[in-house]
Design a protein around this motif. Sequence first.
Motif, short mmCIF file in Angstrom:
data_model
loop_
_atom_site.label_atom_id
_atom_site.label_comp_id
_atom_site.label_asym_id
_atom_site.label_seq_id
_atom_site.Cartn_x
_atom_site.Cartn_y
_atom_site.Cartn_z
N TYR A 286 0.83 -1.21 0.00
CA TYR A 286 0.00 0.00 0.00
C TYR A 286 0.87 1.26 0.00
O TYR A 286 0.55 2.26 -0.64
N LEU A 287 2.00 1.20 0.72
CA LEU A 287 2.89 2.36 0.84
C LEU A 287 3.94 2.42 -0.26
O LEU A 287 4.79 3.30 -0.25
N GLY A 288 3.90 1.47 -1.19
CA GLY A 288 4.85 1.50 -2.29
C GLY A 288 6.24 1.06 -1.92
O GLY A 288 7.22 1.51 -2.53
N LYS A 289 6.35 0.15 -0.94
CA LYS A 289 7.66 -0.33 -0.49
C LYS A 289 7.92 -1.73 -1.01
O LYS A 289 7.19 -2.67 -0.68
N PRO A 290 8.96 -1.93 -1.82
CA PRO A 290 9.30 -3.29 -2.27
C PRO A 290 9.62 -4.19 -1.09
O PRO A 290 10.12 -3.74 -0.06
N VAL A 291 9.32 -5.48 -1.24
CA VAL A 291 9.46 -6.42 -0.12
C VAL A 291 10.31 -7.62 -0.53
O VAL A 291 10.09 -8.21 -1.59
N LEU A 292 11.24 -7.97 0.34
CA LEU A 292 11.92 -9.26 0.26
C LEU A 292 11.17 -10.20 1.19
O LEU A 292 11.18 -10.01 2.41
N MET A 293 10.51 -11.21 0.62
CA MET A 293 9.63 -12.10 1.38
C MET A 293 10.33 -13.43 1.60
O MET A 293 10.61 -14.16 0.64
N ILE A 294 10.60 -13.76 2.88
CA ILE A 294 11.30 -14.99 3.21
C ILE A 294 10.37 -15.88 4.04
O ILE A 294 10.15 -15.62 5.23
N PRO A 295 9.80 -16.92 3.46
CA PRO A 295 8.95 -17.82 4.25
C PRO A 295 9.74 -18.47 5.39
O PRO A 295 10.92 -18.79 5.22
#
Length: 378
Positions: A286-295
């Motif tokens: 929503y805030l336009g922040k890229p995410v590194l997603m680590i399960p």
Amino acid sequence: MRVLFIVQGEGRGHLTQAISLAQILQTAGHDVVGAWVSIADGRPIAPFFMDQFTAPITPVEGPGLTYCKKTNALDAVETCRKALKNIGRYRKSLRLIRDAIQKQRPDVVVNFFELLGGLTYAFHRPSVPMVCIAHQCLGLHPDFPFPKGKGFERLTFKWLVKMNAWGAQELLGLSFDKQPDVPEQRLRVVPPLLRQEVTTLQPTNDSYILAYTTQPGLQTEVVKAHQERPDVAIRYFHAGVNVAEKPIDATLTYYRIDGKRYLDAMQHCQAVVTTAGFESVCEALYLGKPVLMIPQPNHYEQMGNALDGQRAGVGVASDSFNLNQLMDFLPTYDAQVSERFRQWYNQGHFLFLSALNRAANSNRTTATTGQYGAVKPA
């Protein structure tokens, strides 16, 4: 319309979603009569929920996830063992929820992916219609990107979704973007439920990375990533910090988990590194922040979340805190992904109210005609 909530208390996501839906309902003039929140191993209900949820809250004992202290991996065997060991106490929880539905007489029950809710409808069959809300419901969508080569885990996950949603009139699958509904599964695709505070923020782009984990053991992963890239400033919120702020060195600072301070850090960060919990990823999007997603290791649901987020353009799915991978992605991030997400999110108010009104009205119709049939599994 009177609405009763049943909420999974594990983690932050479902609790936050309950707060958000309560705000939507109350703004529209409806009455949230209370929330039954599952707790495991004697853990208290999260303080932020106690502070922000305005209706009565009742804790009820339910199953929780167990993680290996050495590897931080989800321990499915130990999770099942503990659930079976405490099955007698969970049966009592089902009776308490049944009695609450009978006493409070809501028009509709909303189940935020709590197994106790599904089992209550399986064994006690309340006449009040139930709607199940969760990102996990998208696991019944034919286009959901499941991890490859894990057929048993996929079947188990789908079975768990159906058990949680047993007896639900509709399943509302929270999604990063608009997708077709699946009528044969009674699945409607809807936008995420976000805290209202998120929608009022004014994001900027400062030169630090925000990291967030709930499992204290994951601290070693963040420290390792920091040692490999000490040039990248990190503000790290995690459950093992007992003080508000703890500087470690010039570019790494630990923070105690605090909802308001965390959102402020997200508002101004360059990007986010987190486990693949749905709620935190949506807030960043929503805030336009890229995410590194680590399960988290062995956490099949989060594996799917990460792949789904990557499909939607949210960021990068990874199996480790690889800051190089994130920094390489930043120049390619498409800001229009966030803009489309906000437009999708803005449709949620109407879609959620419509779904709950459909459920409530169906109950009034069947009560009048006397044709309310048996509740069937999702």
